[in-house]
Design a protein around this motif. Structure first.
Motif, short mmCIF file in Angstrom:
data_model
loop_
_atom_site.label_atom_id
_atom_site.label_comp_id
_atom_site.label_asym_id
_atom_site.label_seq_id
_atom_site.Cartn_x
_atom_site.Cartn_y
_atom_site.Cartn_z
N ASP A 102 16.22 0.78 -7.01
CA ASP A 102 16.79 1.12 -8.21
C ASP A 102 15.64 0.83 -9.46
OD1 ASP A 102 19.13 2.04 -7.23
OD2 ASP A 102 19.93 0.45 -7.14
N SER A 103 14.85 -0.13 -9.36
CA SER A 103 13.86 -0.45 -10.34
C SER A 103 12.78 -0.91 -9.73
CB SER A 103 14.54 -1.28 -11.29
OG SER A 103 14.56 -2.54 -10.80
N PRO A 104 11.47 -1.38 -10.47
CA PRO A 104 10.50 -1.85 -9.80
C PRO A 104 10.72 -3.28 -9.40
CG PRO A 104 9.84 -0.80 -11.67
CD PRO A 104 11.27 -0.62 -11.79
N GLU A 105 11.77 -3.99 -9.94
CA GLU A 105 11.80 -5.23 -9.54
C GLU A 105 12.88 -5.43 -8.52
OE1 GLU A 105 12.88 -4.11 -12.60
OE2 GLU A 105 10.72 -4.78 -13.64
N ASP A 106 13.34 -4.34 -8.19
CA ASP A 106 14.51 -4.39 -6.84
C ASP A 106 13.65 -4.20 -5.45
OD1 ASP A 106 16.62 -4.93 -8.68
OD2 ASP A 106 16.84 -2.74 -8.49
N THR A 107 14.44 -4.52 -4.40
CA THR A 107 13.81 -4.48 -3.08
C THR A 107 14.17 -3.11 -2.79
OG1 THR A 107 14.33 -6.68 -2.66
CG2 THR A 107 14.12 -5.43 -0.78
N ALA A 108 13.12 -2.62 -2.15
CA ALA A 108 13.24 -1.18 -1.68
C ALA A 108 13.91 -1.02 -0.20
CB ALA A 108 11.92 -0.73 -1.44
N PHE A 109 14.61 -0.34 0.20
CA PHE A 109 15.34 0.01 1.22
C PHE A 109 15.07 1.27 1.77
CE2 PHE A 109 17.87 -2.77 -1.22
CZ PHE A 109 18.28 -3.95 -0.35
N GLY A 155 0.75 -1.14 -0.15
CA GLY A 155 0.03 0.13 -0.20
C GLY A 155 0.69 1.41 -0.13
N TYR A 156 2.11 1.01 -0.17
CA TYR A 156 2.94 2.28 -0.16
C TYR A 156 2.79 3.03 -1.58
CZ TYR A 156 5.42 0.04 3.71
OH TYR A 156 5.78 -0.53 4.96
N LYS A 157 3.22 4.31 -1.44
CA LYS A 157 2.67 5.12 -2.80
C LYS A 157 4.13 5.31 -3.51
CE LYS A 157 -0.51 8.61 -1.39
NZ LYS A 157 -0.58 10.00 -1.03
N ILE A 158 3.92 4.94 -4.79
CA ILE A 158 5.12 4.75 -5.59
C ILE A 158 5.38 5.72 -6.36
CG2 ILE A 158 6.47 3.56 -7.28
CD1 ILE A 158 4.50 0.97 -6.54
N TYR A 159 6.65 6.54 -6.29
CA TYR A 159 6.78 7.75 -7.11
C TYR A 159 7.83 7.45 -8.24
CZ TYR A 159 4.05 10.12 -3.82
OH TYR A 159 2.88 10.36 -3.10
N PRO A 160 7.58 7.22 -9.76
CA PRO A 160 8.78 6.70 -10.25
C PRO A 160 9.71 8.04 -10.61
CG PRO A 160 6.68 6.24 -11.38
CD PRO A 160 6.43 7.04 -10.14
N LEU A 161 11.08 7.94 -10.67
CA LEU A 161 11.94 9.13 -10.93
C LEU A 161 12.42 9.07 -12.42
CD1 LEU A 161 13.89 8.74 -7.23
CD2 LEU A 161 11.89 10.42 -8.16
N LEU A 162 13.05 10.22 -12.62
CA LEU A 162 13.36 10.15 -13.94
C LEU A 162 14.51 9.14 -14.48
CD1 LEU A 162 13.39 14.07 -14.43
CD2 LEU A 162 11.58 12.55 -15.17
N ASP A 163 15.32 8.83 -13.55
CA ASP A 163 16.43 7.67 -13.76
C ASP A 163 15.92 6.02 -13.75
OD1 ASP A 163 15.83 7.29 -11.20
OD2 ASP A 163 17.84 7.69 -10.65
N GLY A 164 14.68 6.13 -13.55
CA GLY A 164 13.96 4.83 -13.48
C GLY A 164 13.82 4.11 -12.06
N SER A 165 14.52 4.87 -11.23
CA SER A 165 14.36 4.25 -9.87
C SER A 165 13.05 4.84 -9.21
CB SER A 165 15.58 4.78 -8.96
OG SER A 165 15.44 6.06 -9.06
N GLU A 166 12.76 4.38 -8.09
CA GLU A 166 11.31 4.76 -7.69
C GLU A 166 11.61 5.14 -6.08
OE1 GLU A 166 8.35 1.95 -9.93
OE2 GLU A 166 9.16 1.13 -8.23
N VAL A 167 10.86 5.81 -5.56
CA VAL A 167 10.80 6.28 -4.15
C VAL A 167 9.41 5.78 -3.78
CG1 VAL A 167 10.38 8.28 -2.59
CG2 VAL A 167 12.12 8.38 -4.30
N LEU A 168 9.25 5.08 -2.53
CA LEU A 168 8.14 4.48 -1.76
C LEU A 168 8.02 5.33 -0.76
CD1 LEU A 168 9.35 2.22 -3.80
CD2 LEU A 168 7.64 0.76 -2.59
#
Length: 184
Positions: A104-111, A79-92
């Motif tokens: 770093d990408s939608p497939e990676d684990t978020a830290f 349920g975390y909001k996802i904000y795609p960044l210009l470099d392809g990474s994401e902030v949740l």
């Protein structure tokens, strides 16, 4: 219906036989926000924009056509909001805990991350979005001015057409009068 008129705990009808009860309104930004509602014979809660709900309540759009918050704000499996960044990474963003994650990408684990580490990427995204908004506003101005010119041109053409129609009618009357005079 104005978005500001939508209240929690009230059941709204869209004039097409559908009823929805507003459960909670949150995360307001200007006139918009997140709105949770229940359908008439359903125990689930559904999420959509406050503006979309107001349009639905006015009967302007069906429930399927009104833009759902799920389409506007992407969320991960927690349920975390996802904000795609210009470099392809994401902030949740975990809203309840106010915690930022980065991957770093939608497939990676978020830290979890220190917000300062993503400020530059977020500012780049904001700059990009502001440029897109400015371009859309400029396109809208051009479209509106073009439409205004077309309306003016159409009016001028109609006036010219009416004048020509009057001239043709006057010519036909003159021909008829002269024909009658010659026939006498």
């Amino acid at each position: 219906m104005s978005p500001s008129a939508v209240k929690e705990g009230i059941t709204y009808h869209n004039g097409k036989g559908e009823k929805r009860t507003v459960i909670l309104i949150g995360n307001r930004v200007g006139k918009d926000g997140e709105l949770y509602y229940k359908k008439e014979h359903d125990t689930g809660w559904y999420l959509m924009t406050l503006l979309g709900f107001a349009r639905w309540a006015k009967g302007e759009v069906s429930g399927k056509e009104s833009q759902s918050m799920n389409e506007v704000i992407k969320r991960d499996q927690y349920g975390y909001k996802i904000y795609p960044l210009l470099d392809g990474s994401e902030v949740l963003f975990a809203e309840e805990d106010k915690v930022l994650f980065h991957r770093d990408s939608p497939e990676d684990t978020a830290f979890t991350t220190d917000p300062e580490t993503v400020y530059e990427a977020l500012l780049d995204l904001i700059d990009s979005l502001q440029q897109q908004v400015a371009q859309l506003q400029e396109m809208s101005k051009l479209h509106n001015s073009g439409a205004k010119q077309l309306v003016q041109d159409l009016h001028t053409l109609r006036v010219d057409r009416d004048k020509l129609q009057e001239q043709l009618e006057e010519r036909d009357r003159k021909i008829e009068r002269l024909t009658n005079e010659l026939g006498e």
